[in-house]
Design a protein around this motif. Structure first.
Motif, PDB file in Angstrom:
ATOM      1  N   GLY A 137     -14.761 -30.077   4.636  1.00 43.40           N
ATOM      2  CA  GLY A 137     -15.898 -30.411   5.097  1.00 43.40           C
ATOM      3  C   GLY A 137     -16.773 -29.269   5.616  1.00 43.40           C
ATOM      4  N   GLU A 138     -16.225 -28.115   5.290  1.00 41.51           N
ATOM      5  CA  GLU A 138     -17.181 -26.988   5.572  1.00 41.51           C
ATOM      6  C   GLU A 138     -17.816 -26.244   4.358  1.00 41.51           C
ATOM      7  OE1 GLU A 138     -14.321 -24.255   7.522  1.00 41.51           O
ATOM      8  OE2 GLU A 138     -13.441 -26.001   8.770  1.00 41.51           O
TER       9      GLU A 138
ATOM     10  N   ARG B 154     -14.082 -35.805  -0.555  1.00 45.88           N
ATOM     11  CA  ARG B 154     -14.750 -34.687  -0.787  1.00 45.88           C
ATOM     12  C   ARG B 154     -14.362 -34.104  -2.419  1.00 45.88           C
ATOM     13  NH1 ARG B 154     -18.910 -32.384   2.352  1.00 45.88           N
ATOM     14  NH2 ARG B 154     -18.056 -30.363   2.034  1.00 45.88           N
TER      15      ARG B 154
END
Length: 276
Positions: free
Chosen positions: A157-158, A192
């Motif tokens: 998530g980065e 993701r």
């Protein structure tokens, strides 16, 4: 696959379970037979262009990447592997492949990178190589690239997917990972990951995508990712892989109908055969 087992036993009759690192030599591959002719796909222009990088030839040579410069006669063995993979690619309309191994030290990343260079030389084969070894990434190190992003961070998530990809040449794009991740199995099955796969397709319109996955006996990452791809190349190493390790991984891949073929690395075949 019997001749693969015989080659492993010939390299070390005690296999058994011998483990040692060594310089990579020419790989040989086997693959199932199929037929059909597929029309070549015209190159599509990517909607977004990644950062272009230049590679150092001496660094590639030191890491046994022989398919880039083609000065080493061993590059011919990767051309042969490429041709066999591309035949199956055309026959079955496949484009997503995993490269993995039973254990570390078999040379899977070296094989994946060399195969990517060889496939990308075909003007009708836009190639993307993605480092999905979230436990011990090594594609960036093998190529000598300082990445501005990391697939591992994106999956957590980065950062943005765009920062993870670089362009090596007009037909070869590489997705880089620089972080070791403990939750790798969960991440390769996450939403993701789905976003990443769609990003690759939408951004680069690839003809073939090669995913470098961790060794099968080190984690369940490869098994968890297999449903997302068409087939897997299993890299074994003469003097390193045991017959029982080969049998175990071959059985797992065959059971899922994902075994594309087996590449035997570090074989003693004389590369002078390729001088003609």
């Amino acid at each position: 696959m019997e001749h693969i087992r015989e080659a492993l036993l010939k390299a070390d009759p005690s296999l058994g379970a011998v483990k040692k690192e060594g310089a990579a030599r020419s790989p040989a591959a086997i693959a199932p037979e199929h037929k059909n002719e597929a029309a070549s796909v015209p190159l599509a222009q990517p909607a977004w262009k990644p950062r272009q990088v230049e590679l150092e030839s001496h660094h590639l040579e030191a890491n046994r990447i022989v398919s880039a410069a083609m000065d080493d006669p061993a590059h011919v063995s990767f051309n042969i592997l490429r041709t066999r993979v591309q035949k199956l690619q055309r026959d079955r309309n496949w484009k997503n492949f995993v490269v993995t191994s039973p254990t570390q030290g078999c040379g899977k990343t070296m094989v994946a990178v060399n195969l990517a260079f060889s496939m990308a030389r075909n003007p009708n084969c836009r190639t993307v190589l993605v480092d999905l070894d979230l436990r011990k990434p090594s594609v960036a190190k093998t190529l000598g690239i300082a990445s501005s992003g990391s697939i591992g961070q994106f999956l957590q998530g980065e950062g943005r997917a765009e920062s993870c990809f670089v362009q090596i040449n007009p037909n070869l794009i590489v997705g880089l990972n620089v972080d070791r991740t403990r939750q790798s199995s969960e991440l390769v099955q996450s939403s993701r990951m789905g976003e990443l796969l769609r990003f690759v397709v939408d951004s680069f319109a690839p003809d073939v995508v090669l995913y470098d996955l961790p060794p099968m006996r080190s984690s369940d990452d490869a098994l968890a990712f297999l449903p997302k791809i068409d087939a897997a190349l299993l890299v074994v190493a003469s003097g390193t892989t045991t017959v029982s390790e080969l049998d175990e991984c071959e059985h797992q891949l065959s059971h899922l109908d994902k075994l594309l073929g087996i590449v035997i690395n570090k074989s003693a075949r004389d590369t002078r055969d390729y001088y003609y």
